[in-house]
Design a protein around this motif. Structure first.
Motif, PDB file in Angstrom:
ATOM      1  N   ALA A 235       0.880   9.018  -5.973  1.00 45.47           N
ATOM      2  CA  ALA A 235       1.434  10.756  -5.914  1.00 45.47           C
ATOM      3  C   ALA A 235       2.364  11.098  -6.569  1.00 45.47           C
ATOM      4  CB  ALA A 235       1.746  10.649  -4.272  1.00 45.47           C
ATOM      5  N   THR A 236       3.381  10.642  -6.753  1.00 43.61           N
ATOM      6  CA  THR A 236       4.451  10.734  -7.887  1.00 43.61           C
ATOM      7  C   THR A 236       3.769  10.892  -9.100  1.00 43.61           C
ATOM      8  OG1 THR A 236       6.072   9.313  -6.510  1.00 43.61           O
ATOM      9  CG2 THR A 236       6.700  10.059  -8.578  1.00 43.61           C
TER      10      THR A 236
ATOM     11  N   MET B 298       0.785  11.711 -10.061  1.00 45.62           N
ATOM     12  CA  MET B 298      -0.082  12.889  -9.963  1.00 45.62           C
ATOM     13  C   MET B 298       0.703  14.053 -10.000  1.00 45.62           C
ATOM     14  SD  MET B 298      -3.145  11.811 -10.163  1.00 45.62           S
ATOM     15  CE  MET B 298      -4.254  13.156  -9.759  1.00 45.62           C
ATOM     16  N   ILE B 299       2.043  14.183  -9.170  1.00 42.24           N
ATOM     17  CA  ILE B 299       2.643  15.297  -9.079  1.00 42.24           C
ATOM     18  C   ILE B 299       3.565  15.676 -10.259  1.00 42.24           C
ATOM     19  CG2 ILE B 299       4.393  16.432  -7.582  1.00 42.24           C
ATOM     20  CD1 ILE B 299       2.732  15.245  -5.266  1.00 42.24           C
ATOM     21  N   VAL B 300       4.393  14.482 -10.695  1.00 38.08           N
ATOM     22  CA  VAL B 300       5.555  14.760 -11.781  1.00 38.08           C
ATOM     23  C   VAL B 300       4.668  14.560 -13.118  1.00 38.08           C
ATOM     24  CG1 VAL B 300       7.574  14.036 -12.535  1.00 38.08           C
ATOM     25  CG2 VAL B 300       7.127  13.668 -10.087  1.00 38.08           C
ATOM     26  N   PRO B 301       4.719  15.699 -13.963  1.00 43.48           N
ATOM     27  CA  PRO B 301       4.244  15.791 -15.103  1.00 43.48           C
ATOM     28  C   PRO B 301       5.032  14.748 -16.010  1.00 43.48           C
ATOM     29  CG  PRO B 301       5.031  17.950 -14.714  1.00 43.48           C
ATOM     30  CD  PRO B 301       5.385  17.027 -13.520  1.00 43.48           C
ATOM     31  N   GLY B 302       4.346  13.907 -16.911  1.00 38.21           N
ATOM     32  CA  GLY B 302       4.990  13.062 -17.774  1.00 38.21           C
ATOM     33  C   GLY B 302       5.706  11.937 -17.348  1.00 38.21           C
ATOM     34  N   ILE B 303       5.604  11.599 -16.073  1.00 38.13           N
ATOM     35  CA  ILE B 303       6.268  10.407 -15.385  1.00 38.13           C
ATOM     36  C   ILE B 303       5.527   9.241 -15.908  1.00 38.13           C
ATOM     37  CG2 ILE B 303       5.420  10.397 -13.249  1.00 38.13           C
ATOM     38  CD1 ILE B 303       7.861   9.618 -12.251  1.00 38.13           C
ATOM     39  N   SER B 304       5.944   8.150 -16.316  1.00 36.95           N
ATOM     40  CA  SER B 304       5.156   6.919 -16.429  1.00 36.95           C
ATOM     41  C   SER B 304       4.761   6.243 -15.193  1.00 36.95           C
ATOM     42  CB  SER B 304       5.928   5.757 -17.321  1.00 36.95           C
ATOM     43  OG  SER B 304       7.064   5.414 -16.379  1.00 36.95           O
ATOM     44  N   ILE B 305       3.825   5.358 -15.314  1.00 33.31           N
ATOM     45  CA  ILE B 305       3.061   4.666 -14.136  1.00 33.31           C
ATOM     46  C   ILE B 305       4.195   3.704 -13.610  1.00 33.31           C
ATOM     47  CG2 ILE B 305       1.544   2.952 -13.190  1.00 33.31           C
ATOM     48  CD1 ILE B 305      -0.428   4.352 -15.174  1.00 33.31           C
ATOM     49  N   ALA B 306       4.951   2.915 -14.546  1.00 32.24           N
ATOM     50  CA  ALA B 306       5.924   2.013 -13.937  1.00 32.24           C
ATOM     51  C   ALA B 306       6.978   2.599 -13.102  1.00 32.24           C
ATOM     52  CB  ALA B 306       6.631   1.356 -15.013  1.00 32.24           C
ATOM     53  N   LEU B 307       7.429   3.898 -13.661  1.00 34.09           N
ATOM     54  CA  LEU B 307       8.605   4.629 -13.142  1.00 34.09           C
ATOM     55  C   LEU B 307       8.158   5.127 -11.750  1.00 34.09           C
ATOM     56  CD1 LEU B 307      11.463   5.778 -12.974  1.00 34.09           C
ATOM     57  CD2 LEU B 307      10.583   7.796 -14.307  1.00 34.09           C
ATOM     58  N   ALA B 308       6.947   5.730 -11.569  1.00 36.51           N
ATOM     59  CA  ALA B 308       6.333   6.152 -10.290  1.00 36.51           C
ATOM     60  C   ALA B 308       6.264   4.831  -9.369  1.00 36.51           C
ATOM     61  CB  ALA B 308       4.964   6.713 -10.738  1.00 36.51           C
ATOM     62  N   LEU B 309       5.698   3.641  -9.759  1.00 38.79           N
ATOM     63  CA  LEU B 309       5.823   2.505  -8.926  1.00 38.79           C
ATOM     64  C   LEU B 309       7.203   1.997  -8.330  1.00 38.79           C
ATOM     65  CD1 LEU B 309       4.066   0.300  -7.403  1.00 38.79           C
ATOM     66  CD2 LEU B 309       4.155  -0.865  -9.539  1.00 38.79           C
ATOM     67  N   ALA B 310       8.152   2.297  -9.453  1.00 38.19           N
ATOM     68  CA  ALA B 310       9.508   1.968  -9.120  1.00 38.19           C
ATOM     69  C   ALA B 310      10.055   2.761  -7.913  1.00 38.19           C
ATOM     70  CB  ALA B 310      10.329   2.187 -10.222  1.00 38.19           C
ATOM     71  N   ILE B 311       9.649   4.274  -7.875  1.00 37.23           N
ATOM     72  CA  ILE B 311       9.989   5.113  -6.915  1.00 37.23           C
ATOM     73  C   ILE B 311       9.420   4.767  -5.761  1.00 37.23           C
ATOM     74  CG2 ILE B 311       9.670   7.607  -6.291  1.00 37.23           C
ATOM     75  CD1 ILE B 311      10.347   8.314  -9.119  1.00 37.23           C
ATOM     76  N   GLY B 312       8.047   4.566  -5.768  1.00 37.09           N
ATOM     77  CA  GLY B 312       7.316   3.937  -4.565  1.00 37.09           C
ATOM     78  C   GLY B 312       7.711   2.697  -3.917  1.00 37.09           C
ATOM     79  N   ALA B 313       8.394   1.898  -4.767  1.00 40.05           N
ATOM     80  CA  ALA B 313       8.707   0.666  -4.033  1.00 40.05           C
ATOM     81  C   ALA B 313      10.214   0.781  -3.790  1.00 40.05           C
ATOM     82  CB  ALA B 313       8.887  -0.408  -5.279  1.00 40.05           C
ATOM     83  N   ALA B 314      10.922   1.850  -4.145  1.00 35.44           N
ATOM     84  CA  ALA B 314      12.382   2.062  -3.429  1.00 35.44           C
ATOM     85  C   ALA B 314      12.164   2.693  -2.110  1.00 35.44           C
ATOM     86  CB  ALA B 314      12.914   2.841  -4.362  1.00 35.44           C
ATOM     87  N   VAL B 315      10.804   3.344  -1.797  1.00 34.92           N
ATOM     88  CA  VAL B 315      10.909   4.288  -0.815  1.00 34.92           C
ATOM     89  C   VAL B 315      10.109   3.480   0.392  1.00 34.92           C
ATOM     90  CG1 VAL B 315      11.606   6.478  -1.548  1.00 34.92           C
ATOM     91  CG2 VAL B 315       9.237   5.920  -1.680  1.00 34.92           C
ATOM     92  N   ALA B 316       9.383   2.530  -0.296  1.00 30.39           N
ATOM     93  CA  ALA B 316       8.206   2.042   0.780  1.00 30.39           C
ATOM     94  C   ALA B 316       8.545   1.241   1.975  1.00 30.39           C
ATOM     95  CB  ALA B 316       7.336   1.093  -0.020  1.00 30.39           C
TER      96      ALA B 316
ATOM     97  N   VAL C 182       0.808  -1.138  -0.017  1.00 25.57           N
ATOM     98  CA  VAL C 182       0.125  -0.013  -0.223  1.00 25.57           C
ATOM     99  C   VAL C 182       0.938   1.342   0.052  1.00 25.57           C
ATOM    100  CG1 VAL C 182      -1.634   1.467   1.222  1.00 25.57           C
ATOM    101  CG2 VAL C 182      -2.091  -1.047   1.081  1.00 25.57           C
ATOM    102  N   SER C 183       1.849   1.099   0.766  1.00 18.83           N
ATOM    103  CA  SER C 183       2.826   2.437   0.672  1.00 18.83           C
ATOM    104  C   SER C 183       3.489   2.702  -0.455  1.00 18.83           C
ATOM    105  CB  SER C 183       4.044   2.207   1.791  1.00 18.83           C
ATOM    106  OG  SER C 183       3.485   2.058   3.229  1.00 18.83           O
ATOM    107  N   ALA C 184       3.881   1.448  -1.396  1.00 23.81           N
ATOM    108  CA  ALA C 184       4.594   1.630  -2.484  1.00 23.81           C
ATOM    109  C   ALA C 184       3.588   2.257  -3.506  1.00 23.81           C
ATOM    110  CB  ALA C 184       5.081   0.265  -3.083  1.00 23.81           C
ATOM    111  N   LEU C 185       2.323   1.721  -3.474  1.00 17.53           N
ATOM    112  CA  LEU C 185       1.436   2.361  -4.453  1.00 17.53           C
ATOM    113  C   LEU C 185       0.918   3.720  -4.201  1.00 17.53           C
ATOM    114  CD1 LEU C 185      -1.080  -1.107  -4.675  1.00 17.53           C
ATOM    115  CD2 LEU C 185       0.566  -0.180  -6.325  1.00 17.53           C
ATOM    116  N   VAL C 186       0.969   3.979  -2.883  1.00 15.58           N
ATOM    117  CA  VAL C 186       0.388   5.447  -2.593  1.00 15.58           C
ATOM    118  C   VAL C 186       1.494   6.350  -2.984  1.00 15.58           C
ATOM    119  CG1 VAL C 186       0.032   7.034  -0.673  1.00 15.58           C
ATOM    120  CG2 VAL C 186      -1.304   4.828  -0.794  1.00 15.58           C
TER     121      VAL C 186
END
Length: 185
Positions: free
Chosen positions: A101-102, A104-122, A93-97
């Protein structure tokens, strides 16, 4: 061959610093960070390139072994359901949230990259929890529970990270239905 020598020296230095930290009753993650900062600013240090594919197989097994030595297997046997439910559910859930959020906030970012960022910090860091919790006086049972959950937190985030990375490298980034993607800050 130079890379192998540097990796062996890094692993030996880590073992020495952990021993020094334990002997002097200092948090060894802080010692590792300080020594790394000092080594980085030495001007004579040669530039070293290590292939990203070998970092995880080389450094993850010793870390898992160290954590496995501190895990209370009896506690895991007694409360395996709650450990798995909390660690898997909350990390996912932390990774997905964070990914959402990433995205929604960062224009042009792909969903996979946003999920990778979420998984890295979760996943929370069980080593940091232990370093902070013991001097404060948190009961050993709670620290042991957090360390045990930490193993599963890391596993869940690694799986999510590799799924996102595979989607990125394969070029199959899923796209959700059209919706407003940016928050105005």
């Amino acid at each position: 061959m130079e890379v192998l020598i540097v990796i062996v020296v890094l692993l030996l230095a880590t073992v020495v610093l952990v021993s020094v930290g334990d002997r002097l009753n200092l948090p060894w993650p802080v010692l590792l960070t300080l020594v790394t900062a000092v080594v980085i600013v030495i001007p004579q240090m040669p530039s070293l390139h290590i292939e990203p594919e070998i970092i995880l197989p080389i450094f993850l097994p010793p870390l898992l072994w160290a954590i496995g030595q501190r895990v209370s297997w009896g506690m895991l046997r007694r409360s395996w359901r709650s450990v798995l439910i909390y660690s898997i559910t909350l990390t996912a859930v932390s990774a997905l949230v964070v990914g959402w959020a990433t995205w929604m906030i960062v224009p042009g970012i792909s969903i996979a990259l946003a999920l990778a960022i979420g998984a890295a910090v979760a996943p929370p860091d069980p080593v940091a929890v232990e370093a902070v919790a013991e001097p404060v006086g948190i009961p050993r049972r709670v620290i042991s529970n957090l360390q045990t959950e930490g193993i599963f937190n890391d596993a869940v985030s690694l799986v999510l990270f590799h799924i996102a990375l595979a989607a990125l490298t394969a070029g199959t980034d899923p796209q959700p239905p059209v919706c407003p993607r940016q928050f105005r800050l």
